[in-house]
Design an enzyme around this catalytic site. Sequence first.
Site, PDB file in Angstrom:
ATOM      1  N   ASP A 175      40.491  40.890  29.309  1.00  0.00           N
ATOM      2  CA  ASP A 175      40.015  41.931  28.475  1.00  0.00           C
ATOM      3  C   ASP A 175      41.370  42.309  28.428  1.00  0.00           C
ATOM      4  O   ASP A 175      42.569  41.939  28.757  1.00  0.00           O
ATOM      5  CB  ASP A 175      39.891  42.878  29.558  1.00  0.00           C
TER       6      ASP A 175
ATOM      7  N   ASP B  96      39.599  43.209  33.836  1.00  0.00           N
ATOM      8  CA  ASP B  96      39.381  43.638  35.481  1.00  0.00           C
ATOM      9  C   ASP B  96      38.412  44.522  35.912  1.00  0.00           C
ATOM     10  O   ASP B  96      37.924  45.034  37.043  1.00  0.00           O
ATOM     11  CB  ASP B  96      41.277  44.641  35.759  1.00  0.00           C
TER      12      ASP B  96
ATOM     13  N   ASP C 206      33.966  44.526  32.178  1.00  0.00           N
ATOM     14  CA  ASP C 206      34.130  42.675  32.397  1.00  0.00           C
ATOM     15  C   ASP C 206      33.269  41.847  33.774  1.00  0.00           C
ATOM     16  O   ASP C 206      32.967  40.790  33.237  1.00  0.00           O
ATOM     17  CB  ASP C 206      35.347  42.866  32.415  1.00  0.00           C
TER      18      ASP C 206
END
Lengths: 64, 767
Positions: B457, B639, B643
Site C-alpha cells: 500500500d 496499514d 487495506d
Amino acid sequence: MNMLIYLIPVALALGGLGLGAFLWSLKNGQYEDLDGAAWRVLDDDETPVAPVEARSLNSPQSGK
Amino acid sequence: MSCCAPGTEGSLEFSRASLIMPSSEELMLASRSLTPGVRQTDLSVPGVHCGTCITTIEKALQAEPSVQHARVNLSTRRVSITWAEETAAGRTDPQELLRVIKSASGYDAHLFMNEEEAADRLRTQLLRGVAVTGFAAANIMLLSVSVWSGAEAATRDLFHWISAMIAAPALIYGGRFFYASAWNALRQGRTNMDVPIALAITLSYAVSLWETMHHGEHAWFDATASLLFFLLIGRTLDHLMRDRARAAITGLARLSPRGAVLLTADGSREYRSVEEITPGDRVAVAAGDRIAVDGIVEIGESELDVSIVNGESVPQAVKPGSVVRAGTVNLTGSLVLKATASARNSFLAEIISLMEAAEGGRARYRRIADRAAQIYSPAVHLLALTSFVCWGIFGGDWKQAMLIAISVLIITCPCALGLAVPVVQVVAAGRLFRSGIMVKDGSAMERLAEIDTVVFDKTGTLTLGRPQLVEARGKPAHQAMAAAIAAHSRHPLSEALRAAHAGPVPAIDAVQERPGEGVSVETAQGEYRLGKRTFACSAQFGSRISGAVSEVVLSLDGEELACFLFEDELRPAAEAAIDRVHDMGLVAGILSGDRESVVSSVGRKLGIASWRAELTPKEKAEAVAALASEEHKVLMVGDGINDAPALSTAYVSMAPASAADIGRQAADFVFMHESLAAVPTAVDVSRRAARLIRENFALAIGYNIIAVPIALAGFATPLIAAVAMSTSSIIVVVNALRLNRIVKVSEIAASKDAPQAKPAAAEVRLA
C-alpha cells in the site's frame, strides 16, 4: 534392600516438593513480570507490596 | 523528557506521532469497577523499559490522592492502577493519571484492546503440564535406571508398579492436549501429528502395564513420560511465542474510539459508547479527535485526515453537508455531525463483511507438520502392524510380536518431528521479535517463506503518511515567522513546517484558522497569512506546482514572503528495502487508494514499475485475488482500513504498528519500527527457518531409517529406545539454534556488499 522402603518415598517426596513449589509460584503470579522482577530487586526503598495483591491486579480476570 | 538517558528508550517507535490521549469519558468506560467507588484501569505504556521507569511511574502515581495502588508490569509494558472515584478533593478525573505518567516519565500511556484472558489460561495449563510430566519423567527415569542396572524379580516388579502409578496421572494431565487435538482431527476425517503421538503414548502405557502385571522384563513407562515431556515443551514454546507477539500487538494504542460526545435534545453533552449511538444522533467532534461513526456535517468547517480510511494523503476539507466516515481524524476545527449509521453499519462494517467474504490463503494452507503427518502417520502405523503380523506368523510368539510392534511405534513416535517445527519457529520468532517484528503464528512464517510477489500500500506503508518539508524558499526571518504561525495549527502541513524549523521563532498570538484555507494573524507589521497560495496571495497566480507536492505560502498583506514545498515522507530505508526485495527475486507492486500522480511519483522513486492508483477497498482485494489466481503467492503490506480486505485475501500479510486496528488484526506480521527494512528481514528469516525445518525433517527421517530396523529386528530394549529418542530430540533442537548464528553471519555479509548493482526489477501485471 529394606532401605528402599523409605528411600523411594523420600525421593518421590522431594521431587513432589519441587513440583509443588513450582505450581505454587506459577499460581502466585511469580512469573507475571520476569523483566520487572529483575529490576525491582535493585530498588532500595521499596514499600512492601503483598504478592497476592499484585497478582490479583495484574491478572484480574484470569479467575484463578 | 525521559527517565533515562536519551537513546536508550524507544524499543518501540511509533510512526504516527499524533497519538491522541483518550478522553476522561473513554477512560471511565474502559475501567473496571472493583468495589463500589473503586475502579481499576489498565494502561499500555510502550515506553517503559527499565527499573527507573518502574519506580518513577509507580511513585508518581502513588503520590496522587486518588490512587490506591499502582503497579507496572515491565514484561507486558503495562500499568494497572486502582483508584477511588471520589476523594476529598472531589471527583477523580482518570485523564489526570495519564498526565501524571506523562509528566513523571515522559511516556505516553494509552488504552489497549482488552481480550486474551483465555490465551493466558492456556499458557498456565501448559506450564503446569510441563511441570507435572517433567516430575514424572525424572522419577520414572530414576527407577528405570535401577531396573536397567540389574534389579531382579520382586524389586523390578515393585519399581515397575511405582512407575506405572507415577505415569498414569501424568499421562492424563499432560496428554490431554494431544488427545483433544488428535480427537478433533480424527473426527473431521483428517490426521495430524498428534494422532501418532496419542496412539504411541497410550499403547506404550497399556502394554507396559500388561507386562508389569505379568512380571515382564521390559516396561516403557520412562519412554512414555519423557516423550510427553519433550512434546509438551515444544507445544509450550510454540504457545509462548504467539503469546508474546499477541501481547505486544494488543499493547498498541487502540485507534478506533470507544465512544463519542452526544448532544442531546436539551443541549447537554453526554459521552456514550459507540454501540449506543443510533442514526440521527448529533455528535460533537473536537479538533484532534477521531470520528466514531459515519455521518453528515451539520455545523462547522474543518479538514479531515482520511489517509487511514482510503489512502489519500492530502487532508480533505469538509463543510456543512459533507459526508464523513468513521475512522478519520478531525484536524482543524470543531464539528457537529448527524450520525447516518450506527457503528455496526458504518464503513468499518462494510470492510469487515468484505474481509469475511475473502477466503485468504491462510484458510487453505495446511501446516507443514500436518502435511508431513499425513504421510508419516499411516506409514508408521502400517509398519507397526506389518511387523506385528510378520513376527506373529513367522515367529509364532504373538506376545513377542506385540512387544516388537510397540517398540516400533515408540521408536518412530514423532518426538523429533514434533519438535522439529516448533523449535525452529520459536527461534525464528524470537529473532524477528528482537528486530521489532511480531509474528502471530508459526504458519505465517511457513507461508512467508513461499511468496513470490510483494504488494505494498502507499500511504502509511511505503510512506509515513505525514508530510515532510522538502524545499523552503524565502528569508530566514520569514521562515521563522512561518514556523511561529504554524505552531498554532494542528494541520499536518503546519506541524511538519514547525518540526522542520530549528532555532528561535518570534512570539505571536491571536491566530485565526480558516479550515481548508490556512492561518492568519494580525501584527504591528500587517496581516500575515500562511496557507494555500490562493488564500495567502491577493494577486492570483495559477498554482505552479502539481502532482505529489503540496505548497504552503507565507504572505504579508497579500505579498508573498516565503514558500514551502512538502512531500509525503518515505518510510526510512524504503529504497534499500525495495532493493533487497528485488534482490531476493521477488516482484514488487503498489496498490493505492491515492491519486495517480502521487502514486506514480513514489513508484518512480522506489523503482517499482507496476502500480495501480485510486482503488477502492474491494478493488484492492480483487487485485490481490487476481494475482493469486495466476498462481502467485502474494505478501500484502498495508496499514489502512481500506487495506484490510486485501490483507485477509493475500497469502500472507504484514502491517506496521501504526496501522488501523482492523489492519493489525488482519495481518499475520506486525512490525514496530518505522523502517521498511522489516519486510525483507521477515522474508529472509522465514526462508532460513523453512530451510532449517526441512533439514530437521531430514534428520528425523534419517534417524528413523537407522532406528526402525533395530526395532524391527527386536533389539530395541527400553534402554535403547530412551537413548535414541533423547539423542534425536537434542540434535533437532541444536540444529534449530543454528538459525541465530546463520542470520547473524548473513547480516554481516549483507552489510558489506549492500551497495551492489541490482538486477533489473522484474515486473508484475497488477491489472
